[in-house]
Design a protein around this motif. Structure first.
Motif, mmCIF file in Angstrom:
data_model
loop_
_atom_site.group_PDB
_atom_site.id
_atom_site.type_symbol
_atom_site.label_atom_id
_atom_site.label_comp_id
_atom_site.label_asym_id
_atom_site.label_seq_id
_atom_site.Cartn_x
_atom_site.Cartn_y
_atom_site.Cartn_z
ATOM 1 N N GLN A 1 -10.193 1.115 -1.429
ATOM 2 C CA GLN A 1 -9.666 1.370 -2.694
ATOM 3 C C GLN A 1 -8.342 0.303 -2.800
ATOM 4 O O GLN A 1 -8.187 -0.083 -4.045
ATOM 5 N N LEU A 2 -7.846 -0.087 -1.831
ATOM 6 C CA LEU A 2 -6.644 -1.195 -2.157
ATOM 7 C C LEU A 2 -7.359 -2.517 -2.349
ATOM 8 O O LEU A 2 -6.816 -3.255 -3.454
ATOM 9 N N ASN B 1 0.829 -1.147 -0.114
ATOM 10 C CA ASN B 1 -0.051 0.053 -0.002
ATOM 11 C C ASN B 1 0.824 1.443 0.125
ATOM 12 O O ASN B 1 0.415 2.085 0.730
ATOM 13 N N PHE C 1 -3.604 4.178 -0.241
ATOM 14 C CA PHE C 1 -5.033 3.975 -0.540
ATOM 15 C C PHE C 1 -5.779 3.783 0.800
ATOM 16 O O PHE C 1 -5.167 2.881 1.716
#
Length: 165
Positions: free
Chosen positions: A86-87, A78, A82
């Motif tokens: 979103q990730l 990550n 995010f």
């Protein structure tokens, strides 16, 4: 050694047959092999492109193995900062559908059927160099993306002048 950002450039129209085979343009194929000495590469979904009318253009992105490895590590760590949602979307849209592929001696590759369906690749397609990767789009989608890019183009921008454009 050429920097990754300068590897893939240009646009090339092509076709895909009923079995899902297409021929990777020689300049992209040579760059893939020349970069890592490996004929294998990753094909996955491209980031969706907002077409400005509530729809999104869907295509495929092709990465050299070593570039993909770095991208995957950054996503999983990550590094973009995010949100969790979103990730997870990035993982489901980009990492999960990724498939390792290779071209035959004639430069042909079989596009996996799920990816072919996602990008709606039927006959006429476009290969588009994007620096460290190249994308594959249906002819119709690529035409719509280019039209949207013209709308988004920063006309009369001082930033363009700085770039020499």
């Amino acid at each position: 050694m050429t920097e990754a950002i300068d590897i893939f450039g240009g646009e090339t129209p092509s076709t895909i047959d009923g079995k899902g085979r297409t021929c990777i343009p020689a300049k992209f194929r040579d760059a893939l092999v020349g970069l890592s000495g490996d004929a294998r590469f990753i094909i996955t979904k491209a980031a969706p492109v907002d077409l400005g009318d509530g729809t999104f253009g869907r295509g495929l992105s092709v990465y050299p193995l070593d570039a993909w490895s770095g991208i995957k590590k950054k996503i999983l760590a990550n590094e973009g900062g995010f949100t969790s949602a979103q990730l997870n979307s990035i993982k489901r849209q980009i990492i999960n559908p990724a498939e390792e592929c290779s071209a035959d001696k004639l430069g042909r590759v079989l596009i996996p059927s799920a990816l072919r369906l996602h990008a709606e690749l039927e006959r006429d397609i476009w290969f588009a160099g994007m620096g460290q990767r190249f994308d594959i789009w249906s002819k119709g989608t690529y035409s719509r993306i280019n039209a949207q890019d013209e709308k988004n183009f920063p006309l009369d921008s001082e930033a363009l002048a700085v770039l020499g454009i």
